[in-house]
Enzyme design. Structure first.
Site: not given
Ligand code: NDP
Length: 450
Positions: A15-16, A35, A43, A48, A51, A175, A177, A181, A204, A435, A440
């Protein structure tokens, strides 16, 4: 001044990179882009876009169920994974072609191969060597899987888009995005889905009220969310993956998907030949105008380790093109980034969380509304929506809106305009409602809760 083959060479057509390349070319620069994988980057190909198509696909099961209360009946619906997967892939291939046109239209030369640094102005691109006055690193990020016994057996989101067979049972680990998702996608498409997260509450960084509300909603959909849950090993027995947790519990599934973050893609660039510095996690530090420590080499998008979001990478690409080739000094405001998580129901958010806002605005006032969406008064589905408005009492400015409910992403996008423009709560109140809509509520909440 030295003569170079190109004014700008972009590494990475995500994208960028694509936005920077085509804008720079439109401004008259001689531009090339390399590339090695797919035009459009994460994306378009494994992020995106596919997904969101899967999220649409996964929502139909409930639609069929809800329809009966509205008088509709049909045979029991069946889901066919290859149809969704292959229709999605055809759409992605169409978009790949559009991206090619976006680049070749303004005259960007495309190298469909890897680029590596030979020296700060020289790149090896396939079998050729080229030189460039400015180089932009836009190589994105790649899913990271921690190291543990059996980590080679798990897949990431990259593979989830192309599964040969749809799993009957799946374990998603993480835990953020992507984990939340994909748990929704697998569950909606009919897999028995378990989500394992190491912390107390997933997502988080988002508003805690929204996170706990989303946890309830996601659980109501049937996802087995396990918190404070840590995987110790994965074994393969025949076609079954046996995952063991630190608690000693085990679970058998047909697939284990890790979504535990994404790491900057800087390996394999021979960056040491360029002199560009990286952080210990591989991401590239840049200044306000995306210059690395080597002034003619820039970096944007996931690789700089700020916000890993497509619209941010695009905005950064625009900054580079206009600042370098049109003598402007554009900046991005990273403080107010609207974003959505396409879990089910969606989360949409703009502005600080309630905890962050309380620290920023001592006179914070919180408005909150939770209700059953109108559709479910007939369908009977046990799903609720939560909306929050955070107001700085001192200025009456609305500083954040958060929502968990259907179409949150769509609704919050409009509110982000109002918040970016500095709208006050009085102006929200003076806005005429549409409405009956869920949206709303954002202009009719009058009683503060905190
Ligand atoms: P994130 O950084 O959002 O989340 C990573 C998750 O994995 C966290 O819950 C983290 O826990 C956990 N984690 C990290 N390391 C470990 C480990 N060693 N063992 C167990 N759990 C672990 O990453 P994602 O992979 O979900 O997504 C990457 C990025 O992509 C996002 O940050 C976002 O910016 C982008 N994205 C955006 C979307 C959107 O706009 N809708 C959709 C999908 C991706 P903890 O919280 O405890 O650190």
């Amino acid at each position: 001044m030295a003569e170079y083959d190109f004014d700008l060479f972009v590494i990475g057509a995500g994208s960028g990179g694509v936005r920077a390349a085509r804008m720079a070319a439109n401004l008259g620069a001689k531009v090339a882009i390399a590339e090695e994988r797919y035009l459009g980057g994460t994306c378009v190909n494994v992020g995106c876009v596919p997904k969101k198509l899967f999220v649409y696909g996964s929502s139909f099961g409930e639609e069929f169920e809800d329809a009966s209360a509205f008088g509709w009946s049909s045979d029991a619906p069946r889901f066919d994974w290859p149809t969704l997967r292959d229709n999605k892939t055809r759409e992605i291939e169409r978009l790949n072609g559009i991206y090619e046109g976006l680049l070749t239209g303004p005259g960007v030369e495309i190298f469909e191969t890897t680029a590596t640094f030979v020296d700060p102005h020289r790149l090896k691109v396939g079998t050729r060597e080229v030189t460039a006055a400015k180089i932009l690193i836009a190589t994105g990020s790649w899913p990271t899987v921690p190291s543990f016994p059996g980590s080679d057996l798990v897949i990431t989101s990259n593979e989830a888009f192309y599964l040969d067979r749809f799993p009957e049972r799946v374990l998603v680990v993480g835990g953020g995005y992507i984990a939340v998702e994909f748990a929704g996608i697998f569950n909606g498409l009919g897999a028995q889905t378990t989500l394992s997260y190491r912390g107390e509450l997933f997502l988080r960084g988002f508003d805690v009220g929204i996170r706990s509300f989303a946890l309830d909603e996601v659980r109501k959909k049937g996802i087995d969310v396990r918190l404070e849950s840590n995987v110790t090993q994965v074994e393969k027995r025949g076609d079954v993956f046996k995952t063991t947790f630190a608690s000693g519990e085990t679970i058998d599934t047909d697939l284990v998907m890790y979504a535990t973050g994404r790491t900057a893609n800087t390996k394999g660039l021979d960056l040491e030949q360029s002199g560009v510095a990286t952080r210990s996690n591989g991401s590239i530090p840049v200044d306000d105008e995306y210059r690395t420590n080597v002034p003619h080499i820039y970096a944007i998008g996931d690789v700089i380790g700020r916000a890993q979001l497509t619209p941010i990478a695009i905005a950064e690409g625009m900054c580079i093109a206009y600042n370098v080739f049109n003598d402007e000094s554009r900046r991005i405001n990273y403080d107010l980034i609207p974003t959505a998580i396409f879990c089910q129901p969606n989360i949409g958010t703009v502005g600080p969380t309630e905890d962050e806002a309380r620290a920023l605005y001592p006179e914070l006032t919180v408005y909150e509304s939770s209700f059953k969406p109108m559709k479910h008064t007939l369908s009977g589905r046990d799903e609720r929506t939560l909306m929050k408005i955070l107001v700085d009492g001192a200025s009456d400015r609305v500083v954040a809106t958060h929502m968990c409910g259907p179409d949150s992403g769509e609704i919050i996008q409009g509110l982000a305009v109002a918040i970016t423009a500095g709208a006050t709560k009085a102006q929200f109140d003076a806005t005429v409602a549409i409405h009956p809509t869920a949206a709303e509520e954002f202009v009719t909440m009058r009683e503060s809760v905190r």
